[in-house]
Design a protein around this motif. Structure first.
Motif, PDB file in Angstrom:
ATOM      1  N   LEU A 176       0.814  -1.222   0.000  1.00 47.87           N
ATOM      2  CA  LEU A 176       0.000   0.000   0.000  1.00 47.87           C
ATOM      3  C   LEU A 176       0.846   1.270   0.000  1.00 47.87           C
ATOM      4  O   LEU A 176       0.440   2.287  -0.560  1.00 47.87           O
ATOM      5  N   LYS A 177       2.039   1.223   0.580  1.00 51.80           N
ATOM      6  CA  LYS A 177       2.936   2.381   0.564  1.00 51.80           C
ATOM      7  C   LYS A 177       3.346   2.750  -0.867  1.00 51.80           C
ATOM      8  O   LYS A 177       3.708   3.884  -1.135  1.00 51.80           O
ATOM      9  N   ARG A 178       3.280   1.775  -1.755  1.00 53.61           N
ATOM     10  CA  ARG A 178       3.769   1.980  -3.116  1.00 53.61           C
ATOM     11  C   ARG A 178       2.664   2.107  -4.153  1.00 53.61           C
ATOM     12  O   ARG A 178       2.932   2.285  -5.331  1.00 53.61           O
ATOM     13  N   CYS A 179       1.426   1.988  -3.689  1.00 51.72           N
ATOM     14  CA  CYS A 179       0.284   2.110  -4.604  1.00 51.72           C
ATOM     15  C   CYS A 179      -0.078   3.576  -4.807  1.00 51.72           C
ATOM     16  O   CYS A 179      -0.174   4.328  -3.844  1.00 51.72           O
ATOM     17  N   GLU A 180      -0.271   3.942  -6.045  1.00 49.07           N
ATOM     18  CA  GLU A 180      -0.797   5.261  -6.371  1.00 49.07           C
ATOM     19  C   GLU A 180      -1.549   5.150  -7.679  1.00 49.07           C
ATOM     20  O   GLU A 180      -1.396   4.182  -8.418  1.00 49.07           O
ATOM     21  N   GLY A 181      -2.372   6.129  -7.941  1.00 46.41           N
ATOM     22  CA  GLY A 181      -3.170   6.093  -9.166  1.00 46.41           C
ATOM     23  C   GLY A 181      -4.171   4.958  -9.118  1.00 46.41           C
ATOM     24  O   GLY A 181      -4.729   4.635  -8.077  1.00 46.41           O
ATOM     25  N   LYS A 182      -4.370   4.338 -10.259  1.00 48.86           N
ATOM     26  CA  LYS A 182      -5.287   3.205 -10.359  1.00 48.86           C
ATOM     27  C   LYS A 182      -4.543   1.932  -9.995  1.00 48.86           C
ATOM     28  O   LYS A 182      -3.375   1.753 -10.343  1.00 48.86           O
ATOM     29  N   VAL A 183      -5.225   1.031  -9.294  1.00 50.88           N
ATOM     30  CA  VAL A 183      -4.606  -0.191  -8.801  1.00 50.88           C
ATOM     31  C   VAL A 183      -5.405  -1.397  -9.274  1.00 50.88           C
ATOM     32  O   VAL A 183      -6.631  -1.434  -9.124  1.00 50.88           O
ATOM     33  N   ILE A 184      -4.689  -2.360  -9.834  1.00 50.80           N
ATOM     34  CA  ILE A 184      -5.284  -3.635 -10.225  1.00 50.80           C
ATOM     35  C   ILE A 184      -4.613  -4.713  -9.386  1.00 50.80           C
ATOM     36  O   ILE A 184      -3.401  -4.929  -9.490  1.00 50.80           O
ATOM     37  N   ALA A 185      -5.400  -5.373  -8.540  1.00 47.04           N
ATOM     38  CA  ALA A 185      -4.885  -6.438  -7.676  1.00 47.04           C
ATOM     39  C   ALA A 185      -5.158  -7.784  -8.339  1.00 47.04           C
ATOM     40  O   ALA A 185      -6.299  -8.087  -8.704  1.00 47.04           O
ATOM     41  N   MET A 186      -4.118  -8.551  -8.495  1.00 37.25           N
ATOM     42  CA  MET A 186      -4.242  -9.880  -9.078  1.00 37.25           C
ATOM     43  C   MET A 186      -4.614 -10.843  -7.956  1.00 37.25           C
ATOM     44  O   MET A 186      -3.858 -11.033  -7.012  1.00 37.25           O
ATOM     45  N   CYS A 187      -5.805 -11.416  -8.065  1.00 36.35           N
ATOM     46  CA  CYS A 187      -6.257 -12.352  -7.033  1.00 36.35           C
ATOM     47  C   CYS A 187      -7.241 -13.354  -7.634  1.00 36.35           C
ATOM     48  O   CYS A 187      -7.980 -13.024  -8.561  1.00 36.35           O
ATOM     49  N   ILE A 188      -7.230 -14.541  -7.104  1.00 35.32           N
ATOM     50  CA  ILE A 188      -8.003 -15.637  -7.683  1.00 35.32           C
ATOM     51  C   ILE A 188      -9.504 -15.350  -7.699  1.00 35.32           C
ATOM     52  O   ILE A 188     -10.210 -15.779  -8.609  1.00 35.32           O
ATOM     53  N   GLU A 189      -9.976 -14.574  -6.734  1.00 28.73           N
ATOM     54  CA  GLU A 189     -11.414 -14.279  -6.696  1.00 28.73           C
ATOM     55  C   GLU A 189     -11.788 -13.063  -7.538  1.00 28.73           C
ATOM     56  O   GLU A 189     -12.936 -12.649  -7.568  1.00 28.73           O
ATOM     57  N   GLY A 190     -10.814 -12.529  -8.246  1.00 25.05           N
ATOM     58  CA  GLY A 190     -11.056 -11.358  -9.079  1.00 25.05           C
ATOM     59  C   GLY A 190     -11.866 -11.682 -10.330  1.00 25.05           C
ATOM     60  O   GLY A 190     -12.181 -12.841 -10.622  1.00 25.05           O
ATOM     61  N   LYS A 191     -12.142 -10.646 -11.064  1.00 29.44           N
ATOM     62  CA  LYS A 191     -12.904 -10.759 -12.304  1.00 29.44           C
ATOM     63  C   LYS A 191     -11.994 -11.273 -13.411  1.00 29.44           C
ATOM     64  O   LYS A 191     -10.832 -10.881 -13.490  1.00 29.44           O
ATOM     65  N   GLN A 192     -12.515 -12.113 -14.256  1.00 27.11           N
ATOM     66  CA  GLN A 192     -11.759 -12.585 -15.414  1.00 27.11           C
ATOM     67  C   GLN A 192     -12.158 -11.749 -16.621  1.00 27.11           C
ATOM     68  O   GLN A 192     -13.338 -11.558 -16.889  1.00 27.11           O
ATOM     69  N   LEU A 193     -11.164 -11.225 -17.322  1.00 30.60           N
ATOM     70  CA  LEU A 193     -11.387 -10.404 -18.504  1.00 30.60           C
ATOM     71  C   LEU A 193     -10.708 -11.035 -19.710  1.00 30.60           C
ATOM     72  O   LEU A 193      -9.669 -11.676 -19.575  1.00 30.60           O
TER      73      LEU A 193
END
Length: 156
Positions: free
Chosen positions: A64-81
């Motif tokens: 979180l210290k390094r997140c800025e702008g838009k963030v996309i988190a890669m996680c198994i329960e995420g949306k598939q595109l």
């Protein structure tokens, strides 16, 4: 566009580093790429759920210290595109912010605070991949997304 890839852990195998480097080189045409590799929290041989939770919390704070702008988190329960949908999402996010951060957690995933901070939770597949292989796969898909966006010939 500034693209920041935040990962927990380093690529250990040369063939994975080579794959990452190839896509990093290709992406220079489209964005300013920054790789942030964070140390994995040390765990015992058979960590308890409390140990894992503490490790995810510590890793999450560093992420979180390094997140800025838009963030996309890669996680198994995420949306598939699809690749096309990812390309559209990257285009939309780049219009809203100068920085786009992709986050890949450790083998135990991401802390909930990182997932809550994310503007998009993204899953590559219902299958499970090592976070090292996921890094190379993600780089390929980001490159493909830029190729789609610019009408390149890479995506067929």
């Amino acid at each position: 566009m500034h693209l920041r890839l935040i990962t927990v852990g380093k690529l250990k195998e040369q063939w994975l580093r080579d794959g990452y480097d190839e896509y990093a080189k290709r992406l220079r045409r489209y964005c300013q790429l920054e790789l942030v590799e964070l140390a994995e929290a040390r765990l015992s041989e058979n960590p308890s759920s409390a140990e894992i939770a503490a490790a995810l919390d510590a890793e999450g704070k560093e992420i979180l210290k390094r997140c800025e702008g838009k963030v996309i988190a890669m996680c198994i329960e995420g949306k598939q595109l699809s690749s096309e949908q990812l390309s559209q999402k990257i285009d939309a996010f780049s219009q809203e912010s100068g920085t786009l951060c992709f986050v890949i957690g450790s083998s135990f995933g991401l802390h909930d605070s990182v997932k809550q901070r994310a503007d998009l939770r993204l899953s590559m597949s219902p299958m499970t991949f090592t976070h090292q292989i996921a890094r190379v796969l993600l780089m390929e898909q980001i490159y493909r997304a830029y190729q789609i966006s610019t009408g390149g010939k890479y995506h067929k």
